[in-house]
Design an enzyme around this catalytic site. Structure first.
Site, short mmCIF file in Angstrom:
data_model
loop_
_atom_site.label_atom_id
_atom_site.label_comp_id
_atom_site.label_asym_id
_atom_site.label_seq_id
_atom_site.Cartn_x
_atom_site.Cartn_y
_atom_site.Cartn_z
CE LYS A 188 -3.88 2.39 0.52
NZ LYS A 188 -4.57 2.51 1.81
CG ASN B 76 -0.87 5.38 0.74
OD1 ASN B 76 -1.10 4.44 1.49
ND2 ASN B 76 -1.83 5.94 0.01
#
Length: 323
Positions: free
Chosen positions: A204, A208
């Site tokens: 993830k 980000n």
């Protein structure tokens, strides 16, 4: 199961509505017009999977709720150190804190194993202030793969994704994780229990750490960043540097940069949470994204020149926007 959502914004209200729909005893803790709307009309979810409305209890006073089985923490990571008075009334000795945060969590090295076991990262837990409020022993990690926005007070637009991966810092498959997973799945969400959630954290984070600061600096959506040649190359470089840090720490992400970019482009004209915060005059959540990985690079001896450059510029933006 009794669940409190502390910080019931777009993600928190979405999860709370799903759990309530499945029969859990859900309490949303929020404030302002959003709280007023949820009290009057419930949480309205607009989703390509089907719209629905749920009516969980909503309050600005956690003392009304009392101790719960799970606290789903929807606050930004930069608010954790100050959340003690809010979270204290929700805790009993076995309460789990499910931190649905982006970036490197404060518990990252809790029960990590040698050679870094128990190490504290100053960028995410300055002076131990977060650990003092959120004991790492309570933590269950949560990596969010859903994209949501608050379209209006009390109205959550679900754009895509329903996966909320959870896992224990010590890599065990615990009863508390399995119970939470079952409740989430009953609410229509995907909630796999991962033995090593740190790999999901880095997967993830690949997006980000790059898309979030660049989106704020360029005021651009996911699609726009992917389709601009220069920006795409900067993002690719940031991802390569991030992967090198993860690998030295023993995490294999298992997804190519090209595949990660393709997935981001499919999200379309979505504005990252950092861009949304900038537009709303809120603090930017950059320490757990950029500063933490740079601190990890310092620990492991990995060179990350592009991450350092983007952090310097975006940190100045954060300081100016907060002034």
């Amino acid at each position: 199961m009794k669940v409190a959502v502390l910080g019931a914004g777009a993600i928190g209200a979405y999860v709370g509505a799903a759990l309530h729909r499945a029969g859990a005893d859900v309490h949303l803790v929020a404030r302002g017009p959003h709280l007023a709307a949820m009290r009057r009309h419930g949480v309205r979810v607009l989703s390509p999977r089907g719209d629905f409305t749920a009516h969980p209890h909503a309050t600005d006073d956690p003392a009304e709720v009392g101790p719960v089985d799970h606290v789903f923490l929807g606050l930004k990571a930069n608010a954790y150190a100050a959340c003690g008075p809010l979270i204290a009334p929700l805790l009993h000795e076995r309460t789990t804190v499910v931190a649905a945060q982006n970036g490197i969590p404060w518990w990252y090295f809790h029960r990590h194993g040698d050679p870094y076991d128990g190490r504290r990262l100053e960028s995410v837990d300055p002076g131990g202030a977060v650990s003092a409020v959120l004991a790492p022993e309570r933590a269950v990690g949560c990596v969010v793969y859903a994209a949501t926005e608050l379209q209006a007070p009390g109205v959550v637009r679900h754009l895509e994704g329903t996966r909320f991966s959870v896992g224990e810092p010590d890599r065990s498959v615990s009863a508390r994780c399995l119970d939470l997973s079952e409740a989430m799945r009953a609410g229509g969400l995907k909630c796999p229990v991962e033995r090593d959630l740190r790999a999901d954290i880095w997967l993830k984070l690949l997006g980000n750490i790059s898309f979030n600061p660049i989106s704020a600096l360029a005021r651009a959506t996911m699609r726009q960043m992917c389709r601009h040649g220069g920006t795409r190359r900067v993002i690719e470089t940031m991802m390569r540097e991030t992967l090198r840090v993860a690998e030295v720490l023993g995490c294999e992400v298992g997804v190519s940069i090209e595949r990660r970019l393709a997935g981001a482009e499919r999200v379309g004209d979505h504005r990252t949470s950092t861009l949304q915060d900038l537009e709303r005059g809120k603090p930017l959540e950059l320490d757990v994204l950029l500063a933490a990985v740079i601190e990890l690079a310092d620990i492991t001896g990995v060179e990350v020149p592009t991450l350092r450059t983007v952090h310097a510029i975006s940190d100045l933006l954060a300081l100016r926007s907060a002034a």
